[in-house]
Design a protein around this motif. Sequence first.
Motif, short mmCIF file in Angstrom:
data_model
loop_
_atom_site.label_atom_id
_atom_site.label_comp_id
_atom_site.label_asym_id
_atom_site.label_seq_id
_atom_site.Cartn_x
_atom_site.Cartn_y
_atom_site.Cartn_z
N SER A 59 -5.88 -10.28 1.95
CA SER A 59 -6.42 -9.28 1.03
C SER A 59 -5.81 -7.89 1.25
O SER A 59 -6.29 -6.92 0.68
N HIS A 60 -4.75 -7.82 2.04
CA HIS A 60 -4.11 -6.53 2.26
C HIS A 60 -2.64 -6.78 2.59
O HIS A 60 -2.27 -6.98 3.75
N CYS A 61 -1.80 -6.81 1.55
CA CYS A 61 -0.38 -7.02 1.79
C CYS A 61 0.42 -6.27 0.72
O CYS A 61 0.10 -6.34 -0.46
N HIS A 62 1.39 -5.54 1.17
CA HIS A 62 2.23 -4.74 0.26
C HIS A 62 3.46 -5.57 -0.09
O HIS A 62 4.34 -5.77 0.75
N ILE A 63 3.48 -6.06 -1.32
CA ILE A 63 4.61 -6.88 -1.77
C ILE A 63 5.35 -6.11 -2.85
O ILE A 63 4.73 -5.52 -3.73
N ILE A 151 -10.17 0.11 -5.74
CA ILE A 151 -9.37 1.34 -5.70
C ILE A 151 -9.05 1.62 -4.25
O ILE A 151 -9.94 1.62 -3.39
N LYS A 152 -7.75 1.81 -3.97
CA LYS A 152 -7.31 2.08 -2.61
C LYS A 152 -6.95 3.55 -2.50
O LYS A 152 -6.18 4.06 -3.33
N VAL A 153 -7.46 4.18 -1.46
CA VAL A 153 -7.13 5.59 -1.24
C VAL A 153 -6.58 5.78 0.17
O VAL A 153 -7.13 5.26 1.15
N PHE A 239 -9.76 -0.19 5.96
CA PHE A 239 -8.59 -1.02 6.26
C PHE A 239 -8.14 -0.82 7.71
O PHE A 239 -8.39 0.20 8.33
N HIS A 240 -7.42 -1.77 8.20
CA HIS A 240 -6.69 -1.77 9.48
C HIS A 240 -7.29 -0.92 10.61
O HIS A 240 -6.68 0.03 11.07
N VAL A 241 -8.45 -1.36 11.06
CA VAL A 241 -9.09 -0.71 12.22
C VAL A 241 -8.35 -1.18 13.48
O VAL A 241 -8.04 -2.36 13.62
N SER A 315 -2.79 -8.99 6.89
CA SER A 315 -1.46 -8.76 7.47
C SER A 315 -1.00 -7.30 7.35
O SER A 315 -0.20 -6.84 8.14
N ASP A 316 -1.47 -6.57 6.33
CA ASP A 316 -0.88 -5.27 5.97
C ASP A 316 0.64 -5.38 5.93
O ASP A 316 1.38 -4.47 6.34
N HIS A 317 1.10 -6.54 5.45
CA HIS A 317 2.53 -6.80 5.31
C HIS A 317 3.22 -5.64 4.58
O HIS A 317 2.76 -5.21 3.52
#
Length: 481
Positions: A59-63, A151-153, A239-241, A315-317
């Motif tokens: 649920s968190h990957c930058h493609i 919405i991502k901030v 995100f990403h703690v 992953s925060d890919h």
Amino acid sequence: MANFDTVIRGGTIATASNVFEGDIGIIGESIVAVGKDIAPGDKEIEASGKIVVPGGIDSHCHIDQISSTGGENAETFESGTRAAICGGTTSVISFAPQFPGVHIKESTADYHKRAEGSATCDYSFHLIVNRADEETLEALPALIAEGHRTIKVFMTYPSNRVDDEGLLKLMALSRRNEAFMVIHAEHHEMIMWMMEQLTNAGLTEAKHHSWSKPPLVEREAVHRVIAMAELLDLPLQIFHVTCDEAAEEIRRAQHRGLKIFGETCAQYLVLTEDDMDKPNGEGAKWICSPAPRTKAEQAAMWKHINSGTLGIVSSDHAPTNFAEGQGNKLPEGPNTPFTKVPNGVPGLETRLPILFSEGVNGGRISLEKFVEISSTNPAKLFGLAPKKGHIAPGADADIAIWDPNKKVTIRQEDLHHGINYTPYEGMEVTGYPVITMSRGEVLWQDGKFNAKAGRGRFMARAPYDYIKPNGNFPTPFNPFA
Ligand code: DUC
Ligand code: ZN
Ligand code: ZN
């Protein structure tokens, strides 16, 4: 006569709540039966000795995300989703980023075009919003109604950050339009100030990245954004703690009854700040934000996963090549200061093998917990349940079959992403997906990937109860009445 198109037979089926021996019957794209000794299928997949889980949801990957400063992009939706599938993941929630000077409707439409005809697994988008101007605030309700329900901030990054005033506006808009918010929480000014001091002192190697952003910058921003969410009675996810002190802020909020959710990423369970301490620019391979921490913080992350404070491991890919030149990890060559290195590490394909190996086989989490944090919780939190994230009649046949004993040494040459390196080169993992199936179709089997580009579908997300506000405000005044 066969009852089912496919039967997965005799596996150890694991869900977020249960582990049992059984068979799964599939017709078309769906699971229609789960039981013992079910009728035959046209196709039979023998799964004895294997673990059968719902396909992972990242649920968190930058493609295919071009950096806001321009330059090369190393990943398409075709290569990114291919990597996901080969690593046991069957759905991704990526990002549609807003760019300076571009209307958010246009940038969102552009991201649909990038994914359509390219993605091989199902996908959805979080909208990265980088300004709360009138044009954007006006456009967002329609985009949310079309199924872009998050919405991502970013609270930091010069080209992307939204200040507290803008954040409050976006929170109010989310509250009114039944959208969920996901937050990159770090204190912007402290990081900028530390970067300047380090630069002035000549401390600009990759390892100094972690000096510019110690845990307290994360803790402060997490605390602040939770207080803002509490004021507006708005559920959100951090995100990403990466550290105990930030996770403790989330735990306290949860104990106050707030719908604040926390995520960590595979890299924060296995990497440390020492990984960045490499010569000739190589340390840039491990630069991500927040920064990798220490062994003690890794242990804290496992503790907060087991207690439920952190409910998702993503992953925060990030799609950045280790190469010289604009948009790559080393825009100015081997001596690129850490302040100019694009943040992020690739991990779509390695997320689940690392989590399985370190978590389940490492004795840190149960198999049920593995399913919960890698698939079931993301499905619930982002409005994809009950079709995704679970093995039960009615769910999509998105399934991964794992050989829990298979030993694999992670090597770039064996991975399927479009990026030219892995931060996990040489790491040995035990347990690997041997089959990945998406909506009844086997796409990855015995080391071979076979999927038609474009078969992946956009998952529009309608309003859902899991993220409904509690209805409690800190004063008698309801700003949304
Ligand atoms: N940090 C981010 O905020 N985004 C992408 C990757 C990273 O490390
Ligand atoms: Zn982030
Ligand atoms: Zn990210």
